[in-house]
Motif scaffolding. Structure first.
Motif, PDB file in Angstrom:
ATOM      1  N   UNK A 115      23.077 135.084 -46.722  1.00 26.01           N
ATOM      2  CA  UNK A 115      23.290 133.648 -46.929  1.00 26.01           C
ATOM      3  C   UNK A 115      22.437 133.144 -48.100  1.00 26.01           C
ATOM      4  N   UNK A 116      22.995 132.269 -48.900  1.00 29.49           N
ATOM      5  CA  UNK A 116      22.316 131.651 -50.037  1.00 29.49           C
ATOM      6  C   UNK A 116      21.966 132.633 -51.157  1.00 29.49           C
ATOM      7  N   UNK A 117      22.691 133.772 -51.251  1.00 29.45           N
ATOM      8  CA  UNK A 117      22.441 134.743 -52.313  1.00 29.45           C
ATOM      9  C   UNK A 117      23.757 135.257 -52.887  1.00 29.45           C
ATOM     10  N   UNK A 118      23.767 135.462 -54.198  1.00 27.21           N
ATOM     11  CA  UNK A 118      24.927 136.018 -54.895  1.00 27.21           C
ATOM     12  C   UNK A 118      24.440 137.125 -55.816  1.00 27.21           C
ATOM     13  N   UNK A 119      25.168 138.218 -55.835  1.00 26.09           N
ATOM     14  CA  UNK A 119      24.960 139.283 -56.812  1.00 26.09           C
ATOM     15  C   UNK A 119      26.193 139.285 -57.705  1.00 26.09           C
ATOM     16  N   UNK A 137      22.999 140.169 -62.209  1.00 29.69           N
ATOM     17  CA  UNK A 137      22.068 139.111 -61.814  1.00 29.69           C
ATOM     18  C   UNK A 137      22.059 139.001 -60.292  1.00 29.69           C
ATOM     19  N   UNK A 138      20.864 138.830 -59.755  1.00 31.69           N
ATOM     20  CA  UNK A 138      20.681 138.561 -58.335  1.00 31.69           C
ATOM     21  C   UNK A 138      20.172 137.134 -58.227  1.00 31.69           C
ATOM     22  N   UNK A 139      20.981 136.269 -57.609  1.00 30.90           N
ATOM     23  CA  UNK A 139      20.726 134.837 -57.619  1.00 30.90           C
ATOM     24  C   UNK A 139      20.532 134.298 -56.204  1.00 30.90           C
ATOM     25  N   UNK A 140      19.732 133.229 -56.094  1.00 22.50           N
ATOM     26  CA  UNK A 140      19.492 132.572 -54.810  1.00 22.50           C
ATOM     27  C   UNK A 140      19.716 131.071 -54.974  1.00 22.50           C
ATOM     28  N   UNK A 141      20.317 130.482 -53.956  1.00 29.69           N
ATOM     29  CA  UNK A 141      20.619 129.040 -54.020  1.00 29.69           C
ATOM     30  C   UNK A 141      19.325 128.234 -54.023  1.00 29.69           C
ATOM     31  N   UNK A 142      19.284 127.245 -54.898  1.00 31.03           N
ATOM     32  CA  UNK A 142      18.107 126.380 -54.997  1.00 31.03           C
ATOM     33  C   UNK A 142      18.430 125.038 -54.344  1.00 31.03           C
ATOM     34  N   UNK A 143      17.428 124.452 -53.772  1.00 35.79           N
ATOM     35  CA  UNK A 143      17.577 123.117 -53.174  1.00 35.79           C
ATOM     36  C   UNK A 143      18.463 123.093 -52.067  1.00 35.79           C
TER      37      UNK A 143
END
Length: 143
Positions: A115-119, A137-143
């Motif tokens: 949850x709250x992560x995208x590769x 890119x390994x991304x995480x949702x902010x806010x």
């Protein structure tokens, strides 16, 4: 609901801005940002993605639309400066999209590992060989 539609549904319910780091043989290290938005009542998702590095500055900008195509498979319609116009990528397997048309043998791998992560990874080859990962890119949702 099919695996493909599950990816669309999950992204449509996980809208927001994601930030993270990336790297790859072609890209080198970079900082990434992706804005995910649900449109048309959840029937499509937009992915606005950019990568920035100290060495190259703004090195990639992309606007992508994720939709269910006419054959029932998910499709990514990708516009970026590196591509000639909009290129359609069709889903081959869970989260794996291959270029339906375009100058390169290319693949995009899109995953929601938690949850709250995208590769988000770009794979390609400049010749007839099988594509390999060039940037991820390994991304995480902010806010």
């Amino acid at each position: 609901m099919s695996t493909g539609n599950d990816l669309l549904r999950r992204l449509a319910s996980a809208t927001g801005v994601y930030r993270g780091r990336g790297d790859g043989p072609e890209s080198g290290p970079f900082v990434a940002r992706m804005a995910v938005a649900s449109v048309v009542g959840g029937r499509a998702v937009t992915l606005d993605y950019e990568a920035v590095s100290d060495r190259n500055g703004l090195q990639h900008v992309e606007h992508t639309l994720l939709v269910v195509g006419p054959g029932g498979r998910l499709e990514l319609h990708v516009a970026s400066l590196e591509l000639p116009g909009v290129v359609r990528f069709s889903q081959l397997g869970p989260g794996q999209f291959t270029a339906y048309e375009g100058p390169l043998v290319a693949r995009i791998v899109l995953a929601l590992p938690q949850p709250d992560a995208i590769s988000y990874a770009w794979w390609w080859s400049r010749d007839e060989t099988e594509p390999r990962e060039q940037s991820r890119a390994d991304l995480h949702r902010t806010g």
